[in-house]
Design a protein around this motif. Structure first.
Motif, PDB file in Angstrom:
ATOM      1  N   GLY A  53       0.815  -1.214   0.000  1.00 50.79           N
ATOM      2  CA  GLY A  53       0.000   0.000   0.000  1.00 50.79           C
ATOM      3  C   GLY A  53       0.846   1.259   0.000  1.00 50.79           C
ATOM      4  N   PHE A  54       1.919   1.251   0.777  1.00 47.96           N
ATOM      5  CA  PHE A  54       2.815   2.413   0.820  1.00 47.96           C
ATOM      6  C   PHE A  54       3.476   2.651  -0.541  1.00 47.96           C
ATOM      7  CE2 PHE A  54       3.686   1.810   5.653  1.00 47.96           C
ATOM      8  CZ  PHE A  54       2.472   2.405   5.939  1.00 47.96           C
ATOM      9  N   ILE A  55       3.895   1.573  -1.186  1.00 47.10           N
ATOM     10  CA  ILE A  55       4.592   1.710  -2.468  1.00 47.10           C
ATOM     11  C   ILE A  55       3.642   2.214  -3.554  1.00 47.10           C
ATOM     12  CG2 ILE A  55       5.708   0.408  -4.329  1.00 47.10           C
ATOM     13  CD1 ILE A  55       7.072  -1.275  -2.190  1.00 47.10           C
ATOM     14  N   VAL A  56       2.417   1.682  -3.589  1.00 44.57           N
ATOM     15  CA  VAL A  56       1.443   2.135  -4.590  1.00 44.57           C
ATOM     16  C   VAL A  56       1.090   3.599  -4.347  1.00 44.57           C
ATOM     17  CG1 VAL A  56      -0.929   1.871  -5.409  1.00 44.57           C
ATOM     18  CG2 VAL A  56       0.496  -0.155  -5.042  1.00 44.57           C
ATOM     19  N   ALA A  57       0.914   3.974  -3.066  1.00 49.60           N
ATOM     20  CA  ALA A  57       0.588   5.369  -2.732  1.00 49.60           C
ATOM     21  C   ALA A  57       1.810   6.278  -2.825  1.00 49.60           C
ATOM     22  CB  ALA A  57       0.005   5.447  -1.324  1.00 49.60           C
ATOM     23  N   GLN A  58       3.000   5.687  -2.832  1.00 50.25           N
ATOM     24  CA  GLN A  58       4.285   6.382  -2.912  1.00 50.25           C
ATOM     25  C   GLN A  58       4.534   7.297  -1.718  1.00 50.25           C
ATOM     26  OE1 GLN A  58       5.705   7.036  -7.070  1.00 50.25           O
ATOM     27  NE2 GLN A  58       3.535   7.333  -7.544  1.00 50.25           N
ATOM     28  N   THR A  59       3.951   6.911  -0.587  1.00 49.20           N
ATOM     29  CA  THR A  59       4.165   7.679   0.635  1.00 49.20           C
ATOM     30  C   THR A  59       3.792   6.832   1.837  1.00 49.20           C
ATOM     31  OG1 THR A  59       3.585   9.708   1.846  1.00 49.20           O
ATOM     32  CG2 THR A  59       1.833   8.636   0.620  1.00 49.20           C
ATOM     33  N   VAL A  60       4.362   7.159   2.982  1.00 45.63           N
ATOM     34  CA  VAL A  60       3.987   6.537   4.247  1.00 45.63           C
ATOM     35  C   VAL A  60       3.124   7.539   5.002  1.00 45.63           C
ATOM     36  CG1 VAL A  60       4.788   5.520   6.414  1.00 45.63           C
ATOM     37  CG2 VAL A  60       6.116   5.189   4.307  1.00 45.63           C
ATOM     38  N   LEU A  61       1.803   7.408   4.825  1.00 49.47           N
ATOM     39  CA  LEU A  61       0.834   8.263   5.515  1.00 49.47           C
ATOM     40  C   LEU A  61       1.084   9.753   5.301  1.00 49.47           C
ATOM     41  CD1 LEU A  61       0.613   6.316   8.907  1.00 49.47           C
ATOM     42  CD2 LEU A  61      -0.829   6.066   6.877  1.00 49.47           C
ATOM     43  N   GLY A  62       1.660  10.102   4.145  1.00 49.97           N
ATOM     44  CA  GLY A  62       1.910  11.501   3.836  1.00 49.97           C
ATOM     45  C   GLY A  62       3.112  12.088   4.543  1.00 49.97           C
ATOM     46  N   TRP A  63       3.802  11.297   5.369  1.00 50.01           N
ATOM     47  CA  TRP A  63       4.949  11.805   6.124  1.00 50.01           C
ATOM     48  C   TRP A  63       6.261  11.620   5.372  1.00 50.01           C
ATOM     49  CZ3 TRP A  63       3.123   8.730  11.018  1.00 50.01           C
ATOM     50  CH2 TRP A  63       1.992   9.363  11.550  1.00 50.01           C
ATOM     51  N   VAL A  64       6.451  10.439   4.810  1.00 49.26           N
ATOM     52  CA  VAL A  64       7.697  10.115   4.109  1.00 49.26           C
ATOM     53  C   VAL A  64       7.344   9.690   2.688  1.00 49.26           C
ATOM     54  CG1 VAL A  64       9.748   8.653   4.031  1.00 49.26           C
ATOM     55  CG2 VAL A  64       8.794   9.357   6.244  1.00 49.26           C
ATOM     56  N   ASN A  65       7.913  10.341   1.701  1.00 52.33           N
ATOM     57  CA  ASN A  65       7.640   9.985   0.317  1.00 52.33           C
ATOM     58  C   ASN A  65       8.560   8.854  -0.141  1.00 52.33           C
ATOM     59  OD1 ASN A  65       5.632  11.940   0.003  1.00 52.33           O
ATOM     60  ND2 ASN A  65       7.124  13.520  -0.565  1.00 52.33           N
ATOM     61  N   PRO A  84       8.826   7.624  -3.753  1.00 52.38           N
ATOM     62  CA  PRO A  84       8.353   7.710  -5.146  1.00 52.38           C
ATOM     63  C   PRO A  84       9.023   6.710  -6.085  1.00 52.38           C
ATOM     64  CG  PRO A  84       9.942   9.443  -4.729  1.00 52.38           C
ATOM     65  CD  PRO A  84       9.768   8.711  -3.421  1.00 52.38           C
ATOM     66  N   LEU A  85       9.066   5.445  -5.707  1.00 55.09           N
ATOM     67  CA  LEU A  85       9.716   4.438  -6.543  1.00 55.09           C
ATOM     68  C   LEU A  85       8.998   4.291  -7.877  1.00 55.09           C
ATOM     69  CD1 LEU A  85      10.433   1.655  -3.877  1.00 55.09           C
ATOM     70  CD2 LEU A  85      12.038   3.321  -4.833  1.00 55.09           C
ATOM     71  N   ILE A  86       7.672   4.228  -7.832  1.00 52.17           N
ATOM     72  CA  ILE A  86       6.912   4.035  -9.069  1.00 52.17           C
ATOM     73  C   ILE A  86       7.067   5.234  -9.996  1.00 52.17           C
ATOM     74  CG2 ILE A  86       4.573   3.842 -10.002  1.00 52.17           C
ATOM     75  CD1 ILE A  86       3.843   2.091  -7.643  1.00 52.17           C
ATOM     76  N   GLU A  87       7.039   6.439  -9.427  1.00 57.75           N
ATOM     77  CA  GLU A  87       7.193   7.635 -10.250  1.00 57.75           C
ATOM     78  C   GLU A  87       8.580   7.701 -10.876  1.00 57.75           C
ATOM     79  OE1 GLU A  87       6.328  12.464 -10.027  1.00 57.75           O
ATOM     80  OE2 GLU A  87       6.335  11.241  -8.208  1.00 57.75           O
ATOM     81  N   MET A  88       9.585   7.253 -10.126  1.00 59.88           N
ATOM     82  CA  MET A  88      10.950   7.250 -10.658  1.00 59.88           C
ATOM     83  C   MET A  88      11.078   6.292 -11.838  1.00 59.88           C
ATOM     84  SD  MET A  88      13.049   7.263  -7.053  1.00 59.88           S
ATOM     85  CE  MET A  88      14.569   6.758  -7.850  1.00 59.88           C
ATOM     86  N   ILE A  89      10.360   5.171 -11.771  1.00 54.23           N
ATOM     87  CA  ILE A  89      10.477   4.153 -12.816  1.00 54.23           C
ATOM     88  C   ILE A  89       9.563   4.436 -13.992  1.00 54.23           C
ATOM     89  CG2 ILE A  89      10.137   1.688 -13.328  1.00 54.23           C
ATOM     90  CD1 ILE A  89      10.858   1.143 -10.376  1.00 54.23           C
ATOM     91  N   THR A  90       8.339   4.885 -13.707  1.00 57.35           N
ATOM     92  CA  THR A  90       7.324   5.019 -14.765  1.00 57.35           C
ATOM     93  C   THR A  90       6.970   6.466 -15.091  1.00 57.35           C
ATOM     94  OG1 THR A  90       5.440   4.981 -13.228  1.00 57.35           O
ATOM     95  CG2 THR A  90       6.314   2.847 -13.954  1.00 57.35           C
ATOM     96  N   GLY A  91       7.282   7.395 -14.185  1.00 54.40           N
ATOM     97  CA  GLY A  91       6.886   8.787 -14.382  1.00 54.40           C
ATOM     98  C   GLY A  91       5.456   9.056 -13.972  1.00 54.40           C
TER      99      GLY A  91
END
Length: 446
Positions: A154-166, A168-175
């Motif tokens: 869930g954290f990876i899909v949302a690209q954040t841990v409850l809005g505290w820590v980002n 962005p693995l998916i964004e880095m790979i796919t944009g």
């Protein structure tokens, strides 16, 4: 099976990694599948029913999974090899589904996928139990990694841990910044499923436990436990378990897209993980609470938590704190009802019927109850013309959509309170022997 400390540690690590990947795959796409369908099938008539039908596929598969496991894995092949086959083939189905734009085809593909995935929930337990010395102590420590895998997905899909820590693995790979509305979670789950499938071939062996034994469909589905319904309290418990699982389907299928629309947007999958965190915390407290409160009050509180959660969603969708509280109540609703219910069954059923009774409980709840619930939520959403694709649509329809299952759950709780009158000691006294392993607490961690 006796192992040296070093061997035992290695096996525990391998089994924990198995459990982590098993539930990471499911958590990677299942929570956000509704949001994805709202996007990809936008403009389709009956979109709410389409979502409900897609989520119902895992219940259809769950109904028949014990039969498939009983026929194949328990009698002919090692569990780890069947596990590998299911995940490798399932990965191909999931990847293909990620490119489908027709609702009917997507639903059939998800049904095919879950026919491969759902049996693996029992298979991972079989692999674990076949390779540990003390299941009561070691298995919980292995199983908890499944919940951790679901949370991390869930954290990876949302690209954040409850809005505290980002993160962005998916964004880095796919944009892609908003991954949950795309096919990326399905593709990510497919890739991990392939890796996991080949990893399963390296797991310690779990030979077929019932090789050469006669197979019974009734026994596999837990129907041998039907005779326990002659006990009035067990019958009330069973009927209420089935009925309360109908509104439960609303949570699994629609909470994420609701939360995304009214509060947390593309970060909603991260906040959904609060439900699993709550589940772990309350799981630890169950032994103490059960001893003090007894079975009836634990089960009743679990049912009332359903009502409270849906009322919070329906009446206060604009309050972030109350929406989060509704998600956090998952720990109470799940642990107090399902875990307590499984413990009650283990005490209530005679030794020779305990496995069947647990299977019967799963059949009533995760099978029949949630299956009906997914179709009901689809029908209800379309009946009130819920537009779940926009913030305005959810704010306008939240009260109508969520208050209905809240009232339904409350009615079941009232019936249970009025007619279930088993004293704390009755379940223990109803069987001659209460020794034996704890019940298998296999279930969705969601």
């Amino acid at each position: 099976m006796t192992q040296s400390p070093s061997q035992s540690g290695s096996v525990i690590f391998r089994l924990s990694l198995m459990m982590f990947m098993q539930f990471f795959i499911w958590g990677a796409f299942f929570v956000t599948m509704g949001s994805y369908m709202l996007n990809i099938f936008s403009g389709e008539d009956g979109i709410n029913s389409i979502i409900g039908s897609a989520y119902a596929t895992h219940n259809w598969a769950g109904l028949l999974a014990p039969v498939l496991v009983g026929l194949i894995a328990d009698r002919f092949f090692n569990a780890e090899r069947v596990l590998a086959f299911c995940h490798i083939v399932g990965a191909c189905v999931l990847w293909y589904a990620s490119g489908v734009t027709d609702p009917g085809t997507f639903i059939w593909l998800m049904l095919a996928y879950f026919f491969l995935y759902m049996p693996t929930l029992a298979l991972v337990n079989a692999v674990a139990f076949a390779n540990i010395d003390d299941p009561d102590k070691q298995f919980p420590n292995i199983r908890v990694w499944g919940t951790i895998g679901w949370i991390l997905a869930g954290f990876i899909v949302a690209q954040t841990v409850l809005g505290w820590v980002n993160i962005p693995l998916i964004e880095m790979i796919t944009g892609e910044a908003n991954a949950q509305a795309t096919a990326i979670p399905l593709k990510m789950a497919a890739i991990i499923s392939v890796i996991y499938g080949f990893y399963c071939l390296t797991l310690p062996p779990a030979p077929p436990a019932q090789k050469g034994e006669e197979f019974s469909v009734g026994n596999a589905l837990g129907l041998d436990a039907v005779k326990l319904l002659t006990d009035r309290n067990f019958a009330i418990f069973s009927i209420c378990s089935f009925a309360i699982s109908i509104p439960l389907a609303f949570y699994y299928a629609r909470t994420n897209d609701f939360v995304a629309a009214v509060q947390f947007g593309e970060q909603s999958a991260s906040f959904m993980a609060i439900g699993q965190m709550s589940e772990v915390l309350f799981m630890i407290a169950i032994p103490v609470l059960l001893a003090r409160m007894g079975v009836k009050w634990m089960l009743l509180i679990g049912m009332l938590a359903w009502t409270a959660r849906y009322l919070l969603f329906g009446l206060f969708p604009s309050s972030a704190s109350l929406v989060v509280l509704g998600i956090a109540l998952h720990g109470v609703s799940y642990d107090f009802f399902f875990v307590t219910g499984q413990l009650y069954i283990d005490r209530k059923a005679p030794r020779h019927l305990r496995a069947s009774a647990q299977g019967f409980f799963n059949l009533l709840t995760y099978g029949a109850g949630m299956l009906i619930g997914n179709y009901v939520l689809g029908w209800w959403g379309d009946s009130i013309q819920l537009d779940g694709s926009t913030t305005e649509g959810w704010l306008a329809g939240a009260t109508s959509f969520w208050v209905m299952p809240a009232i339904f759950a409350l009615a079941i709780a009232v019936i249970f309170f009025l007619f279930f009158w088993e004293k704390n000691g009755d379940a223990k006294e109803s069987v001659a022997e209460t020794e034996g392993p704890a019940p298998n607490l296999e279930a969705s961690p969601a």
